[in-house]
Design a protein around this motif. Structure first.
Motif, mmCIF file in Angstrom:
data_model
loop_
_atom_site.group_PDB
_atom_site.id
_atom_site.type_symbol
_atom_site.label_atom_id
_atom_site.label_comp_id
_atom_site.label_asym_id
_atom_site.label_seq_id
_atom_site.Cartn_x
_atom_site.Cartn_y
_atom_site.Cartn_z
ATOM 1 N N UNK A 180 17.750 -11.007 -1.882
ATOM 2 C CA UNK A 180 16.914 -12.054 -2.044
ATOM 3 C C UNK A 180 15.576 -12.061 -2.536
ATOM 4 N N UNK A 181 14.880 -11.425 -2.036
ATOM 5 C CA UNK A 181 13.620 -11.403 -2.131
ATOM 6 C C UNK A 181 13.678 -10.679 -3.725
ATOM 7 N N UNK A 182 14.682 -10.334 -4.306
ATOM 8 C CA UNK A 182 14.050 -9.083 -5.129
ATOM 9 C C UNK A 182 14.824 -10.349 -6.624
ATOM 10 N N UNK A 183 15.441 -11.661 -6.448
ATOM 11 C CA UNK A 183 15.577 -12.222 -7.025
ATOM 12 C C UNK A 183 15.184 -13.894 -7.521
ATOM 13 N N UNK A 184 14.501 -13.563 -6.104
ATOM 14 C CA UNK A 184 13.032 -14.944 -6.571
ATOM 15 C C UNK A 184 11.939 -13.970 -7.239
ATOM 16 N N UNK B 12 12.861 -14.328 -10.505
ATOM 17 C CA UNK B 12 12.383 -15.633 -10.792
ATOM 18 C C UNK B 12 11.874 -15.834 -10.928
ATOM 19 N N UNK B 13 10.493 -15.382 -10.636
ATOM 20 C CA UNK B 13 9.172 -16.345 -10.799
ATOM 21 C C UNK B 13 8.598 -14.766 -11.990
ATOM 22 N N UNK B 14 9.263 -13.481 -12.249
ATOM 23 C CA UNK B 14 8.295 -12.932 -13.029
ATOM 24 C C UNK B 14 9.053 -12.918 -14.189
ATOM 25 N N UNK B 15 10.167 -13.520 -14.495
ATOM 26 C CA UNK B 15 11.304 -13.640 -15.428
ATOM 27 C C UNK B 15 10.246 -14.390 -17.346
#
Lengths: 590, 168
Positions: free
Chosen positions: B55-59, B62-65
């Motif tokens: 979950x953290x990884x996805x967030x 999302x923020x760094x993409x």
């Protein structure tokens, strides 16, 4: 709560909207939809029609136009290979020239203005240019052979309706100096004489051009250029000729021809070890830069296209035959009575009187015809004839210049059964060879007996001096034994030191030589009064390296090889000594 | 109860985006609990349930993409500019090459022409030049080969005698 539940219920089963709309509104909406549909269909059909027009009806024309606008032809300057001498001095090089065309129907300025602007550049009067403009509406050739600098000036005018078409022109910086060897190229850039003709395959290069796209600002887009497109080789054809020696030889020959009022002459300088020619001069000659102004008969090099009877210069060869076949020995003596009767003919010495009992060396020294006839009588006729065949008198030398003539001798039957034929052959008459053939045969005496192939092409070299191609040389078959050639060379040295060849002596150097003064065959048969004077020199005798042959045709006045040809050979040998830095002979004092 | 109980929980549509459904449900549950049992004291539910790593990884992704996206876009622009620029550069260099080749050509042919002109001039009588002849050439006799002098052998000088102290 009930109300809410009802609302929820209503939401679950809503009534159809259409039922809720009035019929008039529905009708209006249908019409609008139909209108939009019709507009969309019509628009689509319009687009399809335009597409059909652009792609099918005008497709070819438009794509051609687009290609014209977007692409350009890139053709880098790929010249015919240059020719250089053995030291790298340029003898022939290509340079771009332009042909100027005028298209008056594309002029944006009045023809008078264009003519006035062009006149000083083309060095033509504006009236004549105007006259040309009136001839046709398009495609008028105003000038050809325009140099790059002049073409730049025309381009700077920025005048519409003027077209410069690039072309190649061959330039011979040395003018007539090496014209006999190099030849020339015609208007279509094809070799017509000399090396330009015989080495066409080596000199010619395919002109490669590619179609490249051009961006909006006119810059090239090199994405479609094949690899190595710009890397044309820098090879040049190098000759064995030395321009300095060629110049000295031509100068000496010209001077002598003027003094003796001769009709023509030739000088051949050969390295006897391999047959390479350091100079090959034929006079009169022509300027290959302006070949069209000269007589066509000058384009052949008469040193290899015309036959002549070598006369006494052939005597060393006959002595070599007699010695090598074992018919005579070098210390044999013969009685020179001044004249000798052969059948119904009387053969005399050129100098008149006889020398009495003389050795073979003295026969050569005095150039005794009677002595030579007596020597060659010792050689059986079939053996003598087989030697002439071995010398390849009836064939070509194989020189790498075009249009070489075949030598002429009598057939075996005629030769072996006719005393007079054998007798005249003994002093070099009755057989006809080219000067280059004589040089080849005499070189065999100088180089220890090998029959080398005369040639002028050294090979293809790059700008760093690295050889890339060498012409295939035919093997040099042995002709005489080394022992025989040594004996004949010693006799030839006596000719220069004490005999008829004194005029070619150079203090400090051991030189061998032989004079020749032969009668010219007349067109009506027999011999005319005209003479051909020749002289062959070989140096240095202790280690023979160079052969110089000069032949002067139809000199007037004192017509002897010793007075006409020998001074030419001497001048050439003097130049050769300084150019090749040949040191004086060790055991010879000046 | 004349009026139906209005749900205190906010409509799903109006839920703030940053509130997680789990949290929202838990909050809703709490509110219903407050409604049903008014008298009981409010108990705070622990909301610190640990979220999974993915979950953290996805967030984080999302923020760094945006950064990667921007870098890729810049790279694409650079590559495109390069393709256009190199072609322009090629065109410029080709013109330069053609001009240099032309200069070289003119230089070589002019040089050859000049050589021939000078040589022709030198043959005229007024030039005051004479053709080189063996008579006016200087040939230096070869210097006799010098005998090889063997290099002196390794110096054999006796070592200086040093007084070695033998002892004190």
């Amino acid at each position: 709560m009930k109300q809410k539940l009802r609302t929820l219920d209503n939401r679950r089963s809503p009534k159809p909207i259409a039922n809720a709309r009035p019929p008039r509104f529905q009708n209006h909406l249908t019409k609008r939809l139909l209108l939009i549909w019709v507009i969309a269909i019509l628009g689509g059909m319009g687009l399809a029609a335009n597409l059909y027009r652009l792609q099918i009806l005008e497709g070819a024309k438009l794509s051609k136009k687009a290609q014209q606008q977007q692409t350009t032809k890139l053709s880098p300057f790929v010249p015919r290979r240059p020719i250089a001498d053995r030291n790298g001095n340029l003898l022939a090089i290509d340079r771009p020239v332009y042909t100027l065309y005028a298209h008056p129907n594309q002029f944006k300025k009045p023809p008078e203005v264009v003519a006035a602007k062009l006149a000083p550049i083309l060095l033509q009067s504006s009236e004549s240019l105007l006259g040309k403009f009136r001839q046709k509406k398009s495609g008028i050739r105003l000038a050809n052979g325009i140099k790059e600098e002049t073409a730049d000036l025309i381009t700077k005018l920025q005048t519409n309706g003027l077209e410069l078409l690039p072309d190649y022109a061959r330039f011979y910086p040395q003018g007539e100096l090496v014209a006999d060897i190099i030849g020339y190229v015609d208007g279509e850039h094809r070799g017509q004489a000399g090396i330009e003709y015989s080495q066409e395959n080596v000199l010619k290069r395919a002109i490669q051009s590619v179609q490249v796209n051009r961006s909006g600002n006119g810059a090239f887009m090199p994405d479609k250029i094949p690899e190595g497109f710009l890397h044309a080789d820098d090879l040049q054809l190098q000759l064995t000729v030395d321009t300095r020696l060629q110049r000295a030889a031509r100068l000496a020959l010209k001077k002598q021809m003027q003094e003796s009022q001769a009709s023509r002459g030739t000088v051949i300088v050969m390295d006897v070890r391999d047959g390479s020619l350091l100079a090959l001069v034929a006079e009169p000659t022509y300027d290959p830069n302006q070949y069209s102004k000269f007589d066509i008969s000058l384009f052949k090099n008469w040193a290899l296209t015309d036959l002549y009877e070598p006369g006494s210069t052939f005597k060393p060869l006959n002595i070599a035959i007699a010695l090598d076949s074992g018919a005579v020995k070098s210390d044999d003596t013969f009685n020179d009575s001044g004249q000798i009767q052969i059948g119904d003919r009387i053969i005399k010495n050129a100098e008149g009187g006889g020398q009495g009992t003389i050795t073979i060396a003295q026969i050569l020294q005095h150039s005794s015809n009677v002595g030579m006839v007596k020597i060659m009588r010792q050689v059986p006729p079939q053996v003598h004839y087989s030697w002439l065949e071995k010398m390849r008198l009836g064939s070509k030398t194989g020189i790498d210049l075009p249009f070489e003539a075949l030598g002429q001798t009598k057939n075996a039957q005629e030769f072996t059964h006719s005393l007079i034929e054998r007798a005249t052959a003994a002093f070099g008459q009755g057989l006809a060879i080219t000067p280059i053939h004589l040089a080849q045969l005499l070189a065999a005496i100088a180089n220890g007996g090998k029959l080398v192939t005369p040639h002028v092409v050294r090979g293809l070299f790059d700008s760093q001096g690295q050889m890339y191609w060498q012409p295939p040389f035919s093997p040099s078959p042995p002709l005489f034994s080394a022992e025989t050639t040594q004996k004949v060379l010693a006799m030839m040295e006596i000719v220069v030191n004490q005999g008829t060849g004194k005029t070619a002596r150079i203090p400090g150097y051991r030189i061998g030589g032989k004079t020749g003064t032969s009668q010219k065959a007349s067109l009506r048969g027999g011999y005319s009064q005209a003479r051909i004077a020749s002289f062959v020199g070989i140096l240095p005798i202790e280690s023979p390296r160079y052969l110089v042959l000069a032949v002067v045709d139809e000199p007037k006045g004192s017509v002897f090889g010793s007075t006409v040809a020998a001074p030419v050979v001497k001048s050439v040998m003097e130049a050769l000594i300084t150019i090749e830095r040949i040191p004086p002979s060790a055991n010879k004092k000046s | 109860m004349s009026a139906a109980p209005q749900p205190l929980a906010p409509n799903r549509r109006h839920r703030p985006r940053n509130i997680h459904p789990h949290i929202a449900n838990s909050r809703q549950g709490t509110q219903f609990h407050q409604l049903s049992v008014v008298s009981t004291p409010v108990e705070r539910l622990s909301s610190s349930r640990p979220l999974p790593l993915w979950w953290h990884a996805l967030i984080w992704l999302q923020r760094t993409s945006w950064l990667g996206c921007s870098l890729l876009a810049i790279a694409a622009f650079i590559v495109y500019a390069q393709t256009v620029y190199t072609q322009q550069l090629w065109g410029r260099e080709y013109r330069k090459l053609a001009a240099l080749q032309r200069q070289e050509r003119q230089l070589t042919s002019t040089n050859a022409l000049l050589k021939n002109h000078l040589a022709t001039l030198s043959n005229t009588k007024d030039a005051g030049l004479v053709a080189p002849k063996p008579g006016n050439a200087i040939f230096l006799p070869a210097v006799p080969q010098r005998q090889l002098v063997p290099p002196p052998a390794h110096p054999t000088t006796a070592e200086p005698i040093t007084s070695v102290p033998l002892g004190y």
